[in-house]
Design an enzyme around this catalytic site. Structure first.
Site, short mmCIF file in Angstrom:
data_model
loop_
_atom_site.label_atom_id
_atom_site.label_comp_id
_atom_site.label_asym_id
_atom_site.label_seq_id
_atom_site.Cartn_x
_atom_site.Cartn_y
_atom_site.Cartn_z
N SER A 11 0.84 -1.20 0.00
CA SER A 11 0.00 0.00 0.00
C SER A 11 0.87 1.26 0.00
O SER A 11 2.05 1.19 -0.35
CB SER A 11 -0.94 -0.04 1.21
OG SER A 11 -1.83 -1.14 1.11
N GLY A 12 0.31 2.39 0.44
CA GLY A 12 1.00 3.66 0.31
C GLY A 12 2.40 3.69 0.88
O GLY A 12 3.36 4.07 0.20
N ASP A 35 -1.36 -9.10 1.84
CA ASP A 35 -2.45 -10.02 2.15
C ASP A 35 -3.74 -9.72 1.39
O ASP A 35 -4.70 -10.47 1.48
CB ASP A 35 -2.73 -10.00 3.66
CG ASP A 35 -1.59 -10.61 4.47
OD1 ASP A 35 -0.81 -11.39 3.89
OD2 ASP A 35 -1.47 -10.31 5.67
N GLY A 68 2.89 0.86 7.90
CA GLY A 68 2.93 2.11 8.64
C GLY A 68 2.55 1.99 10.10
O GLY A 68 3.04 2.75 10.94
N HIS A 135 20.92 17.07 16.59
CA HIS A 135 22.02 16.33 17.22
C HIS A 135 21.59 15.63 18.51
O HIS A 135 20.69 16.08 19.22
CB HIS A 135 23.18 17.28 17.53
CG HIS A 135 22.83 18.34 18.55
ND1 HIS A 135 22.96 18.16 19.90
CD2 HIS A 135 22.32 19.58 18.38
CE1 HIS A 135 22.58 19.23 20.55
NE2 HIS A 135 22.18 20.12 19.63
#
Length: 213
Positions: A11-12, A35, A68, A135
């Site tokens: 997907s995306g 899937d 995601g 940092h």
């Protein structure tokens, strides 16, 4: 490192991961597992099976979890690690990575990202498009830093946290694990309790359950 890459999820997010992998030009072959049986190709790349088929390819493929959702990504990557999978790090060629930056397996760094010196990124993180991490940050495992997020120096973000698009985290701030920041939230002090935080400055939403992702 192997010469084939298998990406779980077409997907995306998986497509962006695949695009980065292609631009890195380190693998002769890239394929997807997904899937959803109706998806045969994505970004012109073939879907060759389902998530469960990943274990069949341990010997001949690097495997990357292009999902995601933090909790699902953690579950899949931890299982693959136990099986001895080769889990690469993906870094877009246009990302800027400082000296003494440590990045662990299964993490993706997308286009336009700047990570300054002496920062540590854990396993399975997503550092999304155009984010800047200054940092001495410590980003723990399975964190998602959304597009356009800016963290100042010496920030710590706990595992399984999701930092929403455009958020800002001030220097020397710690965010506890399993937190969620809404879009454009600004964090100016330590967040010590898991939950969803929104606004400027970010405040925890009340009357909610603890989130698992």
């Amino acid at each position: 490192m192997k010469n084939k890459l298998l990406i779980i999820g077409a997907s995306g997010h998986g497509k962006v991961v695949a695009d980065i992998a292609l631009k890195m030009n380190k693998w002769k072959c890239v394929a997807f597992l997904d899937d959803d049986e109706s998806v045969k190709t994505s970004l012109g790349i073939k879907v060759i099976g389902k998530t469960e088929d990943a274990l069949k390819h341990l010997n001949d493929c690097d495997i990357f979890v292009g999902i995601g959702n933090n909790a699902i990504r953690e579950k899949l990557q931890e299982k693959l690690e136990l099986e001895g999978a080769s889990l690469p790090i993906l870094i877009h060629p246009n990302a800027v990575i400082g000296e003494e930056v440590k990045i662990k397996s299964g993490t993706v760094v997308m286009a336009g990202v700047v990570i300054n010196c002496s920062t540590a990124l854990g396993k399975g993180c997503i550092i999304n498009t155009g984010a800047t991490i200054d940092h001495d940050n410590n980003i723990e495992d399975y964190v998602h830093i959304s597009p356009g997020v800016n963290t100042a120096g010496s920030v710590k973000i706990g595992r399984l946290t999701w930092i929403g698009i455009g958020s800002v985290v001030s220097n020397n701030v710690s965010i506890t694990q399993r937190s969620i920041l809404g879009a454009n939230a600004t964090v100016v002090k330590n967040l010590t309790e898991p939950g969803t935080y929104v606004g400027v400055p970010a405040r925890r939403l009340t009357n909610e359950n603890t989130h698992s992702s």
